[in-house]
Design a protein around this motif. Structure first.
Motif, PDB file in Angstrom:
ATOM      1  N   ALA A   3       0.827  -1.213   0.000  1.00  0.00           N
ATOM      2  CA  ALA A   3       0.000   0.000   0.000  1.00  0.00           C
ATOM      3  C   ALA A   3       0.857   1.257   0.000  1.00  0.00           C
ATOM      4  CB  ALA A   3      -0.935  -0.006   1.201  1.00  0.00           C
ATOM      5  N   SER A   4       1.936   1.265   0.792  1.00  0.00           N
ATOM      6  CA  SER A   4       2.777   2.462   0.831  1.00  0.00           C
ATOM      7  C   SER A   4       3.520   2.648  -0.484  1.00  0.00           C
ATOM      8  CB  SER A   4       3.752   2.419   2.005  1.00  0.00           C
ATOM      9  OG  SER A   4       4.641   1.333   1.898  1.00  0.00           O
ATOM     10  N   LEU A   5       3.958   1.557  -1.115  1.00  0.00           N
ATOM     11  CA  LEU A   5       4.595   1.672  -2.431  1.00  0.00           C
ATOM     12  C   LEU A   5       3.594   2.159  -3.477  1.00  0.00           C
ATOM     13  CD1 LEU A   5       6.787  -1.548  -2.467  1.00  0.00           C
ATOM     14  CD2 LEU A   5       7.606   0.798  -2.389  1.00  0.00           C
ATOM     15  N   GLY A   6       2.375   1.680  -3.369  1.00  0.00           N
ATOM     16  CA  GLY A   6       1.339   2.099  -4.317  1.00  0.00           C
ATOM     17  C   GLY A   6       0.985   3.565  -4.214  1.00  0.00           C
ATOM     18  N   SER A   7       1.295   4.185  -3.077  1.00  0.00           N
ATOM     19  CA  SER A   7       0.971   5.599  -2.902  1.00  0.00           C
ATOM     20  C   SER A   7       2.038   6.530  -3.484  1.00  0.00           C
ATOM     21  CB  SER A   7       0.796   5.918  -1.414  1.00  0.00           C
ATOM     22  OG  SER A   7       2.044   5.868  -0.750  1.00  0.00           O
ATOM     23  N   LEU A   8       3.167   5.959  -3.915  1.00  0.00           N
ATOM     24  CA  LEU A   8       4.260   6.791  -4.424  1.00  0.00           C
ATOM     25  C   LEU A   8       4.026   7.216  -5.867  1.00  0.00           C
ATOM     26  CD1 LEU A   8       7.330   4.792  -3.071  1.00  0.00           C
ATOM     27  CD2 LEU A   8       6.366   6.896  -2.142  1.00  0.00           C
ATOM     28  N   ARG A   9       4.510   8.382  -6.197  1.00  0.00           N
ATOM     29  CA  ARG A   9       4.491   8.847  -7.583  1.00  0.00           C
ATOM     30  C   ARG A   9       5.576   8.106  -8.363  1.00  0.00           C
ATOM     31  NH1 ARG A   9       9.097  11.602  -7.620  1.00  0.00           N
ATOM     32  NH2 ARG A   9       9.679  12.876  -5.870  1.00  0.00           N
ATOM     33  N   GLN A  10       5.528   8.209  -9.672  1.00  0.00           N
ATOM     34  CA  GLN A  10       6.571   7.597 -10.480  1.00  0.00           C
ATOM     35  C   GLN A  10       7.924   8.173 -10.069  1.00  0.00           C
ATOM     36  OE1 GLN A  10       6.097   7.972 -14.716  1.00  0.00           O
ATOM     37  NE2 GLN A  10       7.651   6.451 -15.140  1.00  0.00           N
ATOM     38  N   LEU A  11       8.937   7.339 -10.024  1.00  0.00           N
ATOM     39  CA  LEU A  11      10.299   7.666  -9.592  1.00  0.00           C
ATOM     40  C   LEU A  11      10.380   7.988  -8.100  1.00  0.00           C
ATOM     41  CD1 LEU A  11      11.448   9.861 -12.626  1.00  0.00           C
ATOM     42  CD2 LEU A  11      11.979   7.455 -12.206  1.00  0.00           C
ATOM     43  N   GLY A  12       9.335   7.651  -7.343  1.00  0.00           N
ATOM     44  CA  GLY A  12       9.324   7.957  -5.920  1.00  0.00           C
ATOM     45  C   GLY A  12      10.240   7.065  -5.112  1.00  0.00           C
ATOM     46  N   PRO A  13      10.786   7.592  -4.011  1.00  0.00           N
ATOM     47  CA  PRO A  13      11.626   6.784  -3.127  1.00  0.00           C
ATOM     48  C   PRO A  13      10.808   6.206  -1.980  1.00  0.00           C
ATOM     49  CG  PRO A  13      11.839   9.070  -2.538  1.00  0.00           C
ATOM     50  CD  PRO A  13      10.879   9.013  -3.705  1.00  0.00           C
ATOM     51  N   HIS A  14      11.168   5.057  -1.496  1.00  0.00           N
ATOM     52  CA  HIS A  14      10.532   4.453  -0.326  1.00  0.00           C
ATOM     53  C   HIS A  14      11.636   4.042   0.636  1.00  0.00           C
ATOM     54  CE1 HIS A  14       8.425   1.540   2.192  1.00  0.00           C
ATOM     55  NE2 HIS A  14       7.329   2.146   1.818  1.00  0.00           N
ATOM     56  N   ILE A  15      11.526   4.484   1.884  1.00  0.00           N
ATOM     57  CA  ILE A  15      12.519   4.147   2.897  1.00  0.00           C
ATOM     58  C   ILE A  15      11.832   3.318   3.963  1.00  0.00           C
ATOM     59  CG2 ILE A  15      14.128   5.040   4.618  1.00  0.00           C
ATOM     60  CD1 ILE A  15      14.259   7.610   2.859  1.00  0.00           C
ATOM     61  N   LEU A  16      12.363   2.139   4.207  1.00  0.00           N
ATOM     62  CA  LEU A  16      11.784   1.223   5.181  1.00  0.00           C
ATOM     63  C   LEU A  16      12.809   0.963   6.270  1.00  0.00           C
ATOM     64  CD1 LEU A  16       9.469  -0.709   5.937  1.00  0.00           C
ATOM     65  CD2 LEU A  16      10.616  -2.442   4.569  1.00  0.00           C
TER      66      LEU A  16
END
Length: 103
Positions: A3-16
């Motif tokens: 769900a959190s990845l799905g909320s990102l815009r294209q080229l968005g970063p995700h930090i876990l």
């Protein structure tokens, strides 16, 4: 995570941060559709020592990083059990802050 990845815009970063355990340690992730197609960047960390949080904490201290929008409630220590149960069943979101030790 999905769900959190799905909320990102294209080229968005995700930090876990943190280490998933139990049933959380295996996450079905549609890599092709979600990560590759949207060109997302994933960053993870595990076992980070407390001293290595200093730059992050400095961002908060100086006001350059405002975490207030993530806080969904402030609770007493006696109220954490339902929050933990909600986390375990994926029924809660946001950050719950313990602000007092009385009931």
């Amino acid at each position: 995570l999905v769900a959190s990845l799905g909320s990102l815009r294209q080229l968005g970063p995700h930090i876990l941060g943190g280490t998933p355990t139990g049933r959380h340690e295996t996450v079905p992730l549609p890599l092709l559709e979600l990560v590759y197609a949207r060109q997302l960047t994933l960053h993870g960390m595990r076992g980070l020592g407390a001293s290595e949080f200093r730059p992050f904490l400095k961002l908060i201290e100086t006001g350059r990083l405002d975490l207030a929008p993530l806080i969904v409630d402030r609770i007493a220590l006696s109220g954490v059990q339902p929050v933990f149960e909600g986390m375990d069943s994926f029924a809660t979101t946001g950050v719950h802050v313990v602000t007092r030790f009385d009931a």
